[in-house]
Each structure stands twice: as structure tokens, then as C-alpha cells.
Design a protein around this motif. Sequence first.
Motif, PDB file in Angstrom:
ATOM      1  N   VAL A  97       2.680 -11.200   0.071  1.00 25.26           N
ATOM      2  CA  VAL A  97       2.726 -10.577  -1.259  1.00 25.26           C
ATOM      3  C   VAL A  97       4.167 -10.209  -1.605  1.00 25.26           C
ATOM      4  CG1 VAL A  97       1.947  -8.629  -2.658  1.00 25.26           C
ATOM      5  CG2 VAL A  97       0.370  -9.714  -1.059  1.00 25.26           C
ATOM      6  N   ILE A 101       6.734 -11.620  -4.649  1.00 31.38           N
ATOM      7  CA  ILE A 101       7.467 -10.742  -5.572  1.00 31.38           C
ATOM      8  C   ILE A 101       8.965 -11.010  -5.478  1.00 31.38           C
ATOM      9  CG2 ILE A 101       8.077  -8.328  -6.044  1.00 31.38           C
ATOM     10  CD1 ILE A 101       5.194  -7.601  -5.295  1.00 31.38           C
ATOM     11  N   ASN A 129       2.810   6.097  -6.368  1.00 30.07           N
ATOM     12  CA  ASN A 129       2.154   4.787  -6.409  1.00 30.07           C
ATOM     13  C   ASN A 129       1.967   4.317  -7.842  1.00 30.07           C
ATOM     14  OD1 ASN A 129       2.016   4.854  -3.647  1.00 30.07           O
ATOM     15  ND2 ASN A 129      -0.152   5.348  -3.553  1.00 30.07           N
ATOM     16  N   TYR A 132       5.279   3.063  -9.154  1.00 32.16           N
ATOM     17  CA  TYR A 132       5.575   1.772  -8.528  1.00 32.16           C
ATOM     18  C   TYR A 132       4.810   0.657  -9.240  1.00 32.16           C
ATOM     19  CZ  TYR A 132       5.840  -1.752  -4.799  1.00 32.16           C
ATOM     20  OH  TYR A 132       6.046  -2.894  -4.081  1.00 32.16           O
ATOM     21  N   GLU A 133       3.533   0.905  -9.463  1.00 27.54           N
ATOM     22  CA  GLU A 133       2.697  -0.078 -10.141  1.00 27.54           C
ATOM     23  C   GLU A 133       3.171  -0.314 -11.576  1.00 27.54           C
ATOM     24  OE1 GLU A 133      -2.067  -0.724 -11.050  1.00 27.54           O
ATOM     25  OE2 GLU A 133      -1.425   0.890  -9.711  1.00 27.54           O
ATOM     26  N   LEU A 136       6.358  -2.560 -11.540  1.00 31.95           N
ATOM     27  CA  LEU A 136       6.011  -3.954 -11.270  1.00 31.95           C
ATOM     28  C   LEU A 136       5.343  -4.596 -12.486  1.00 31.95           C
ATOM     29  CD1 LEU A 136       4.669  -3.926  -7.594  1.00 31.95           C
ATOM     30  CD2 LEU A 136       6.927  -4.578  -8.411  1.00 31.95           C
ATOM     31  N   LEU A 142       3.358  -7.759 -10.880  1.00 30.27           N
ATOM     32  CA  LEU A 142       2.130  -7.304 -10.222  1.00 30.27           C
ATOM     33  C   LEU A 142       1.403  -8.482  -9.578  1.00 30.27           C
ATOM     34  CD1 LEU A 142       0.556  -4.738 -12.698  1.00 30.27           C
ATOM     35  CD2 LEU A 142       1.360  -4.290 -10.388  1.00 30.27           C
ATOM     36  N   PRO A 143       0.909  -8.295  -8.360  1.00 32.54           N
ATOM     37  CA  PRO A 143       0.078  -9.353  -7.762  1.00 32.54           C
ATOM     38  C   PRO A 143      -1.155  -9.597  -8.633  1.00 32.54           C
ATOM     39  CG  PRO A 143       0.701  -7.711  -6.123  1.00 32.54           C
ATOM     40  CD  PRO A 143       1.115  -7.178  -7.454  1.00 32.54           C
ATOM     41  N   ARG A 146      -6.118  -7.182  -7.279  1.00 28.05           N
ATOM     42  CA  ARG A 146      -5.951  -5.764  -6.949  1.00 28.05           C
ATOM     43  C   ARG A 146      -5.817  -5.528  -5.437  1.00 28.05           C
ATOM     44  NH1 ARG A 146      -4.136  -1.080  -9.255  1.00 28.05           N
ATOM     45  NH2 ARG A 146      -4.452   0.430  -7.613  1.00 28.05           N
ATOM     46  N   GLU A 148      -4.330  -7.273  -3.274  1.00 26.94           N
ATOM     47  CA  GLU A 148      -2.952  -7.566  -2.871  1.00 26.94           C
ATOM     48  C   GLU A 148      -2.032  -6.409  -3.226  1.00 26.94           C
ATOM     49  OE1 GLU A 148      -2.087 -11.213  -4.903  1.00 26.94           O
ATOM     50  OE2 GLU A 148      -2.863 -12.438  -3.256  1.00 26.94           O
ATOM     51  N   LEU A 149      -2.238  -5.792  -4.385  1.00 25.60           N
ATOM     52  CA  LEU A 149      -1.434  -4.625  -4.767  1.00 25.60           C
ATOM     53  C   LEU A 149      -1.726  -3.457  -3.840  1.00 25.60           C
ATOM     54  CD1 LEU A 149       0.532  -3.202  -6.675  1.00 25.60           C
ATOM     55  CD2 LEU A 149      -1.434  -2.617  -8.108  1.00 25.60           C
ATOM     56  N   ASP A 150      -2.978  -3.294  -3.471  1.00 28.81           N
ATOM     57  CA  ASP A 150      -3.354  -2.194  -2.578  1.00 28.81           C
ATOM     58  C   ASP A 150      -2.668  -2.308  -1.222  1.00 28.81           C
ATOM     59  OD1 ASP A 150      -4.913  -1.035  -4.532  1.00 28.81           O
ATOM     60  OD2 ASP A 150      -6.787  -1.925  -3.803  1.00 28.81           O
TER      61      ASP A 150
END
Length: 153
Positions: A97, A101, A129, A132-133, A136, A142-143, A146, A148-150
Motif C-alpha cells: 500500500v 502511494i 488518523n 492523515y486520511e 491523502l 487514498l487506497p 478501506r 488497505e487504508l486501515d
Amino acid sequence: RRRLRLAEFFEDADPLRRGTIADATFVQALRRTVATRLDERAGAAVAAKYAAGPGVVDWRAFVRAVALLGEDVAGANLAATSTHRFTPRAVPGAGSVLATIRAKVAARRVVLVPTFQDFDPRRNGHVTNDQYERVLGQFGLLPEARPELDLLL
């Protein structure tokens, strides 16, 4: 589903990120997190339980204890924000991941640091968090899934 990120309330009161704060500050931060009223005796009792010295509370130990309690009771992962440095080897799948990015950042020549610094007024390298999200997402990094983001949160 939104989770209570207990550590964020205490990190604001601990600008040097030592993991300890004054007991009065601890009780004030605790009152901000609890939906019910917390009286002086109850706040002092919790501060005494996690005392790291005279007049000082180890808030990280408190956050860990609450996270463990949450896992025991609900079976859910309620762990607070980690204070450890992230390494891709520690979380399987996170390396790919991050590589995706990094490739997007290099291809688009995106400069992320100033945007992250907007969310970090003390310039200590910490953002939430959600922040950060948001950064991105702002740059389209963003991946796609979800889970993958987690892995990164």
C-alpha cells in the motif's frame, strides 16, 4: 463506525510527548472524554491509580488499560493511537500500500509535508488518523479499498 481516540485528548496536554502530564490536567482531559459527570474524588482516584510520580500521571498507561478493557468487553480493537514508529514489516500488506502511494507521489510530484504541517501546529510530526486520511484524499492518494487504508492507520 467512529471510535473514540482517547490518546488524542491527552496528547494535546503533552506537547513533548513524554507520556506524562500533571494530575490536574489529566483529570480535565478525562472529563472531556467521559459522557457522564466525573466528580473530584473519582478523577483523583483514577489519577492516583496511574500516578508516575508526585503530581504526575502516566496517561499512556491509562490509555493502554482502557484499550485492553475495551478488547476484553467488546471483542473489538479499541487500541489508541500508537506512539511507535510505523514499519511496513510490522503490518503484513502495508508495504505494498505504501509503495503504491509512493509511486503516485513520485509520478505527480506531490509535496505532502506542508499540508501535513498545516494540521501539526507544534511541528512535532503528529497528526490524527482523520487528518492523515483527509490529506491523502485531498491529493487523490487514498487506497481504493478501506481495509488497505486501515492498514496504515
